[in-house]
Design a protein around this motif. Sequence first.
Motif, PDB file in Angstrom:
ATOM      1  N   ALA A  64      31.695  46.927  44.107  1.00  0.00           N
ATOM      2  CA  ALA A  64      31.950  45.491  44.318  1.00  0.00           C
ATOM      3  C   ALA A  64      31.540  45.033  45.715  1.00  0.00           C
ATOM      4  CB  ALA A  64      33.430  45.187  44.082  1.00  0.00           C
ATOM      5  N   TYR A  65      31.311  45.994  46.637  1.00  0.00           N
ATOM      6  CA  TYR A  65      30.868  45.650  47.993  1.00  0.00           C
ATOM      7  C   TYR A  65      29.362  45.458  48.089  1.00  0.00           C
ATOM      8  CZ  TYR A  65      35.429  47.032  49.794  1.00  0.00           C
ATOM      9  OH  TYR A  65      36.763  47.121  50.053  1.00  0.00           O
ATOM     10  N   ARG A  66      28.631  45.951  47.084  1.00  0.00           N
ATOM     11  CA  ARG A  66      27.176  45.898  47.162  1.00  0.00           C
ATOM     12  C   ARG A  66      26.712  44.451  47.344  1.00  0.00           C
ATOM     13  NH1 ARG A  66      28.177  50.674  47.474  1.00  0.00           N
ATOM     14  NH2 ARG A  66      27.775  52.229  45.869  1.00  0.00           N
ATOM     15  N   GLY A  67      25.835  44.256  48.299  1.00  0.00           N
ATOM     16  CA  GLY A  67      25.287  42.929  48.545  1.00  0.00           C
ATOM     17  C   GLY A  67      26.127  42.068  49.471  1.00  0.00           C
ATOM     18  N   LEU A  68      27.302  42.557  49.882  1.00  0.00           N
ATOM     19  CA  LEU A  68      28.137  41.784  50.805  1.00  0.00           C
ATOM     20  C   LEU A  68      27.763  42.129  52.240  1.00  0.00           C
ATOM     21  CD1 LEU A  68      31.701  42.141  49.208  1.00  0.00           C
ATOM     22  CD2 LEU A  68      30.111  40.238  48.983  1.00  0.00           C
ATOM     23  N   ASP A  69      27.561  41.115  53.060  1.00  0.00           N
ATOM     24  CA  ASP A  69      27.313  41.336  54.479  1.00  0.00           C
ATOM     25  C   ASP A  69      28.642  41.158  55.203  1.00  0.00           C
ATOM     26  OD1 ASP A  69      26.483  41.537  57.063  1.00  0.00           O
ATOM     27  OD2 ASP A  69      24.858  40.063  56.889  1.00  0.00           O
ATOM     28  N   LEU A  70      29.383  42.261  55.299  1.00  0.00           N
ATOM     29  CA  LEU A  70      30.738  42.196  55.853  1.00  0.00           C
ATOM     30  C   LEU A  70      30.749  41.751  57.305  1.00  0.00           C
ATOM     31  CD1 LEU A  70      32.217  45.469  54.299  1.00  0.00           C
ATOM     32  CD2 LEU A  70      32.230  43.152  53.379  1.00  0.00           C
ATOM     33  N   ALA A  71      29.697  42.047  58.050  1.00  0.00           N
ATOM     34  CA  ALA A  71      29.647  41.687  59.469  1.00  0.00           C
ATOM     35  C   ALA A  71      29.643  40.169  59.681  1.00  0.00           C
ATOM     36  CB  ALA A  71      28.414  42.307  60.119  1.00  0.00           C
ATOM     37  N   PRO A  78      35.448  30.323  52.772  1.00  0.00           N
ATOM     38  CA  PRO A  78      35.673  30.480  51.326  1.00  0.00           C
ATOM     39  C   PRO A  78      34.896  31.651  50.730  1.00  0.00           C
ATOM     40  CG  PRO A  78      35.154  28.191  51.851  1.00  0.00           C
ATOM     41  CD  PRO A  78      34.977  28.982  53.108  1.00  0.00           C
ATOM     42  N   ARG A  79      33.748  31.994  51.321  1.00  0.00           N
ATOM     43  CA  ARG A  79      32.979  33.133  50.814  1.00  0.00           C
ATOM     44  C   ARG A  79      33.707  34.452  51.058  1.00  0.00           C
ATOM     45  NH1 ARG A  79      27.600  31.553  53.897  1.00  0.00           N
ATOM     46  NH2 ARG A  79      29.256  31.210  55.395  1.00  0.00           N
ATOM     47  N   THR A  80      34.485  34.511  52.133  1.00  0.00           N
ATOM     48  CA  THR A  80      35.274  35.718  52.408  1.00  0.00           C
ATOM     49  C   THR A  80      36.345  35.877  51.342  1.00  0.00           C
ATOM     50  OG1 THR A  80      34.898  35.513  54.796  1.00  0.00           O
ATOM     51  CG2 THR A  80      36.770  36.865  54.086  1.00  0.00           C
ATOM     52  N   ARG A  81      37.053  34.794  51.033  1.00  0.00           N
ATOM     53  CA  ARG A  81      38.097  34.845  49.994  1.00  0.00           C
ATOM     54  C   ARG A  81      37.483  35.198  48.640  1.00  0.00           C
ATOM     55  NH1 ARG A  81      42.503  36.591  49.057  1.00  0.00           N
ATOM     56  NH2 ARG A  81      43.102  35.778  51.066  1.00  0.00           N
ATOM     57  N   GLU A  82      36.333  34.612  48.341  1.00  0.00           N
ATOM     58  CA  GLU A  82      35.657  34.888  47.072  1.00  0.00           C
ATOM     59  C   GLU A  82      35.274  36.372  46.979  1.00  0.00           C
ATOM     60  OE1 GLU A  82      31.499  33.669  44.855  1.00  0.00           O
ATOM     61  OE2 GLU A  82      32.385  32.248  46.265  1.00  0.00           O
ATOM     62  N   ALA A  83      34.774  36.931  48.077  1.00  0.00           N
ATOM     63  CA  ALA A  83      34.394  38.346  48.098  1.00  0.00           C
ATOM     64  C   ALA A  83      35.626  39.241  47.938  1.00  0.00           C
ATOM     65  CB  ALA A  83      33.668  38.679  49.398  1.00  0.00           C
ATOM     66  N   MET A  84      36.713  38.893  48.626  1.00  0.00           N
ATOM     67  CA  MET A  84      37.947  39.672  48.514  1.00  0.00           C
ATOM     68  C   MET A  84      38.478  39.632  47.086  1.00  0.00           C
ATOM     69  SD  MET A  84      39.833  38.663  52.093  1.00  0.00           S
ATOM     70  CE  MET A  84      41.347  39.496  51.654  1.00  0.00           C
ATOM     71  N   ASP A  85      38.447  38.455  46.474  1.00  0.00           N
ATOM     72  CA  ASP A  85      38.920  38.308  45.093  1.00  0.00           C
ATOM     73  C   ASP A  85      38.069  39.128  44.133  1.00  0.00           C
ATOM     74  OD1 ASP A  85      40.902  36.617  45.974  1.00  0.00           O
ATOM     75  OD2 ASP A  85      39.901  34.770  45.324  1.00  0.00           O
ATOM     76  N   LYS A  86      36.759  39.182  44.379  1.00  0.00           N
ATOM     77  CA  LYS A  86      35.847  39.943  43.524  1.00  0.00           C
ATOM     78  C   LYS A  86      36.181  41.439  43.582  1.00  0.00           C
ATOM     79  CE  LYS A  86      30.945  41.166  43.180  1.00  0.00           C
ATOM     80  NZ  LYS A  86      29.623  41.027  43.809  1.00  0.00           N
ATOM     81  N   VAL A  87      36.398  41.945  44.782  1.00  0.00           N
ATOM     82  CA  VAL A  87      36.728  43.365  44.942  1.00  0.00           C
ATOM     83  C   VAL A  87      38.097  43.660  44.343  1.00  0.00           C
ATOM     84  CG1 VAL A  87      37.159  45.212  46.615  1.00  0.00           C
ATOM     85  CG2 VAL A  87      35.248  43.634  46.963  1.00  0.00           C
ATOM     86  N   ARG A  88      39.069  42.769  44.599  1.00  0.00           N
ATOM     87  CA  ARG A  88      40.419  43.006  44.071  1.00  0.00           C
ATOM     88  C   ARG A  88      40.411  43.037  42.543  1.00  0.00           C
ATOM     89  NH1 ARG A  88      43.614  45.765  46.220  1.00  0.00           N
ATOM     90  NH2 ARG A  88      43.563  46.736  44.219  1.00  0.00           N
ATOM     91  N   GLU A  89      39.650  42.125  41.923  1.00  0.00           N
ATOM     92  CA  GLU A  89      39.560  42.099  40.456  1.00  0.00           C
ATOM     93  C   GLU A  89      38.950  43.400  39.933  1.00  0.00           C
ATOM     94  OE1 GLU A  89      37.671  39.518  36.756  1.00  0.00           O
ATOM     95  OE2 GLU A  89      37.318  38.859  38.808  1.00  0.00           O
ATOM     96  N   ALA A  90      37.899  43.860  40.599  1.00  0.00           N
ATOM     97  CA  ALA A  90      37.262  45.119  40.177  1.00  0.00           C
ATOM     98  C   ALA A  90      38.240  46.284  40.295  1.00  0.00           C
ATOM     99  CB  ALA A  90      36.014  45.379  41.020  1.00  0.00           C
ATOM    100  N   TRP A  91      39.026  46.298  41.352  1.00  0.00           N
ATOM    101  CA  TRP A  91      39.979  47.396  41.555  1.00  0.00           C
ATOM    102  C   TRP A  91      41.158  47.301  40.593  1.00  0.00           C
ATOM    103  CZ3 TRP A  91      40.577  49.241  47.275  1.00  0.00           C
ATOM    104  CH2 TRP A  91      39.327  49.716  47.705  1.00  0.00           C
TER     105      TRP A  91
END
Length: 199
Positions: A64-71, A78-91
Amino acid sequence: MHKRQFISLLGALPAWALAGSAAAPSSNYKVGDKLTPAAPVLVNGIRQLKWDDLIPKNWDPYAAYRGLDLAKMRDGDPRTREAMDKVREAWNNAPVVDDLNGNTVRIPGFMIPMDTNKDEVLAFLLVPYFGACIHTPPPPANQIIDVKAKPAVRGSRMMDTVWVTGKLSTVRSDSPFGTVGYRIAAQHVEPYVKEAERK
């Protein structure tokens, strides 16, 4: 937001990666520390599991981290929250190892009491590293076990280290501390002792 902060918010960092985290006063463990027993695979004919054994070989917890530029992620974006939600859903939907269903197993972990009666623990979550679900967000569902203790465990506290032996089921459930992928009907719960402490 710094890359490490983002990952730690998701609980993605393994035990040893949370540098600088303090342990609870009564513990010899730091947040993120894992138990690494040097015991055999079979104990009295019972299969002893490592936490990695609960993860299907074809499932990547970091996909779920692939393609995310965490830096480049920042608090309030809002993109940070969206990314966190995506990873949480996958987990939360992390797959389990179906072949383990119905096996009697033995596994060590950290205890999060869920159902207590005075000094007895009737049910608890077993997690792979110190602080999981308490000091960090929950790990993937396939790294949380719902343990029903019969008989009840006496005198145990939050984040105590234990060995659990019992019948493992691939039963998904929700808890106040996260989505759970497995359940063990515990026949035996005993304190986990580090190998060095036994000598």
